[in-house]
Design a protein around this motif. Sequence first.
Motif, PDB file in Angstrom:
ATOM      1  N   THR A 284       0.793  -1.214   0.028  1.00 44.93           N
ATOM      2  CA  THR A 284      -0.186   0.010  -0.089  1.00 44.93           C
ATOM      3  C   THR A 284       1.079   1.149   0.003  1.00 44.93           C
ATOM      4  O   THR A 284       1.916   1.378   0.801  1.00 44.93           O
ATOM      5  CB  THR A 284      -0.944   0.210   1.168  1.00 44.93           C
TER       6      THR A 284
ATOM      7  N   SER B 136      -3.360   3.487  -2.636  1.00 40.77           N
ATOM      8  CA  SER B 136      -3.636   2.324  -3.494  1.00 40.77           C
ATOM      9  C   SER B 136      -2.837   1.015  -3.044  1.00 40.77           C
ATOM     10  O   SER B 136      -2.058   1.278  -2.335  1.00 40.77           O
ATOM     11  CB  SER B 136      -3.100   2.474  -4.998  1.00 40.77           C
TER      12      SER B 136
ATOM     13  N   LEU C  91      -1.828  -3.070  -3.708  1.00 38.43           N
ATOM     14  CA  LEU C  91      -1.831  -4.163  -4.734  1.00 38.43           C
ATOM     15  C   LEU C  91      -1.557  -5.343  -3.913  1.00 38.43           C
ATOM     16  O   LEU C  91      -0.638  -5.316  -3.172  1.00 38.43           O
ATOM     17  CB  LEU C  91      -0.674  -3.908  -5.490  1.00 38.43           C
TER      18      LEU C  91
ATOM     19  N   ALA D 212      -1.374  -1.242  -9.163  1.00 37.34           N
ATOM     20  CA  ALA D 212      -2.513  -1.165  -8.460  1.00 37.34           C
ATOM     21  C   ALA D 212      -3.550  -0.437  -9.174  1.00 37.34           C
ATOM     22  O   ALA D 212      -4.814  -1.121  -9.132  1.00 37.34           O
ATOM     23  CB  ALA D 212      -2.210  -0.727  -7.038  1.00 37.34           C
ATOM     24  N   ASP D 213      -3.427   0.764  -9.580  1.00 36.12           N
ATOM     25  CA  ASP D 213      -4.335   1.453 -10.508  1.00 36.12           C
ATOM     26  C   ASP D 213      -4.772   0.664 -11.745  1.00 36.12           C
ATOM     27  O   ASP D 213      -5.829   0.667 -12.122  1.00 36.12           O
ATOM     28  CB  ASP D 213      -3.945   2.913 -10.538  1.00 36.12           C
TER      29      ASP D 213
ATOM     30  N   TRP E  91      -4.424  -2.195 -12.789  1.00 41.65           N
ATOM     31  CA  TRP E  91      -5.312  -3.501 -12.571  1.00 41.65           C
ATOM     32  C   TRP E  91      -6.636  -3.494 -11.682  1.00 41.65           C
ATOM     33  O   TRP E  91      -6.979  -4.481 -11.389  1.00 41.65           O
ATOM     34  CB  TRP E  91      -4.219  -4.588 -12.255  1.00 41.65           C
ATOM     35  N   THR E  92      -6.942  -2.324 -11.272  1.00 46.72           N
ATOM     36  CA  THR E  92      -8.078  -2.290 -10.475  1.00 46.72           C
ATOM     37  C   THR E  92      -8.971  -3.021 -10.940  1.00 46.72           C
ATOM     38  O   THR E  92      -9.760  -3.733 -10.168  1.00 46.72           O
ATOM     39  CB  THR E  92      -8.402  -0.728 -10.119  1.00 46.72           C
TER      40      THR E  92
ATOM     41  N   THR F 232      -8.420  -7.009 -11.354  1.00 51.03           N
ATOM     42  CA  THR F 232      -8.511  -7.792 -10.068  1.00 51.03           C
ATOM     43  C   THR F 232      -9.710  -7.639  -9.332  1.00 51.03           C
ATOM     44  O   THR F 232      -9.698  -8.332  -8.065  1.00 51.03           O
ATOM     45  CB  THR F 232      -7.191  -7.396  -9.318  1.00 51.03           C
TER      46      THR F 232
ATOM     47  N   ARG G 198     -11.360  -5.262  -7.592  1.00 46.17           N
ATOM     48  CA  ARG G 198     -11.473  -4.679  -6.413  1.00 46.17           C
ATOM     49  C   ARG G 198     -12.634  -4.082  -5.913  1.00 46.17           C
ATOM     50  O   ARG G 198     -13.081  -3.359  -4.884  1.00 46.17           O
ATOM     51  CB  ARG G 198     -10.090  -3.865  -6.237  1.00 46.17           C
ATOM     52  N   ASP G 199     -13.628  -3.929  -6.879  1.00 43.55           N
ATOM     53  CA  ASP G 199     -15.097  -3.588  -6.904  1.00 43.55           C
ATOM     54  C   ASP G 199     -15.777  -4.523  -5.761  1.00 43.55           C
ATOM     55  O   ASP G 199     -16.900  -4.266  -5.304  1.00 43.55           O
ATOM     56  CB  ASP G 199     -15.767  -3.357  -7.943  1.00 43.55           C
TER      57      ASP G 199
ATOM     58  N   ARG H 131     -13.161  -6.998  -0.253  1.00 39.12           N
ATOM     59  CA  ARG H 131     -11.719  -7.496   0.020  1.00 39.12           C
ATOM     60  C   ARG H 131     -11.584  -8.840   0.713  1.00 39.12           C
ATOM     61  O   ARG H 131     -12.130  -8.896   1.898  1.00 39.12           O
ATOM     62  CB  ARG H 131     -10.633  -6.394   0.659  1.00 39.12           C
TER      63      ARG H 131
END
Length: 310
Positions: free
Chosen positions: A182, A191, A193, A288-289, A291-292, A295, A297-298, A301
């Motif tokens: 992070t 962000s 990852l 991280a941004d 591949w949001t 992956t 991330r919505d 977690r």
Amino acid sequence: MTRPHTTSTRLRGSQIRAPRVSAEVVAELAYRLTARDREVLTLVWEHRVLTTGQLTRLFFPTPERARQRLNHLHRHHALLRFRPWTPVGSKPWHWVLGPVGAHVLAVEHGQNITEFGYRQDTATAIAVSPRLAHQIGVNEFFVSLHVCARHQAGAVEQWWSEQRCAALWGDLARPDAFGRWTQTRADGVSSTLDFFLEHDTGTETLARVAAKLGSYADLAEATGTTTPVLFWLPSPKREANFRRLLGTPEVPVATAVHTPTTSVNGPAGAVWQPADATGPRYRLVDLADLWTIITRRDQPRPNNDDPAGH
């Protein structure tokens, strides 16, 4: 005459006659341990072996302070140490968990030494293992991340060993490590990852390395969570050849080269190239941004006990 290469010459410093581990010996060490000492013992146990330099960068303000404290732990058999054989010069001390330190950790976990899983011969076996350099390389990746975190508003929130990963996902995939990085940007936005690490030392064929991606695709399908895979390669030439084999992977993939001159920021810096990208390289936080959506991330977690959502 050349001195023969024997186990005893390779394991200089590792053969230590430990005291009989009694309740009194364990209690005495437990009384002497600081919170930092416990962190050192726990990390060495989780990740099998760390060098003096790695432990210095993680825990101590100066090399001298590190040597003093590590030697203190060594005298009390909380840690054991060895120097791998080398034909020229000498290697740094490598540290593994010692028998008295293991008993202290076992007690703190509410376990006996058998339940804790410690055996001295198993702990020191890494000294003669062909995987020693690989293990040190994997650990160096995360040590470098920890150092970068101090200067870049970042944090290594998770660092899981190969053994811990295997216990969770070994029937599907066997990463060298799992990590969670992070970082907070200048605008205050953070962000995160999650990633699997594949630390490549050049000993396997590239076809075999690339074939590992099939197991990560299987893991993503089984768990419903897609975790990117980072390949940390030993040379630009090997990276270029590897990228030609990748095609379009079923999971997000990025590659970088682990040379001292790659980046002053180490693996956190702008050294990563996604499999399907060209041009400027990305920082770890930029991946991280990137591949949001991929992956997912919505979605909620996963908890810290199982990043892959088991």
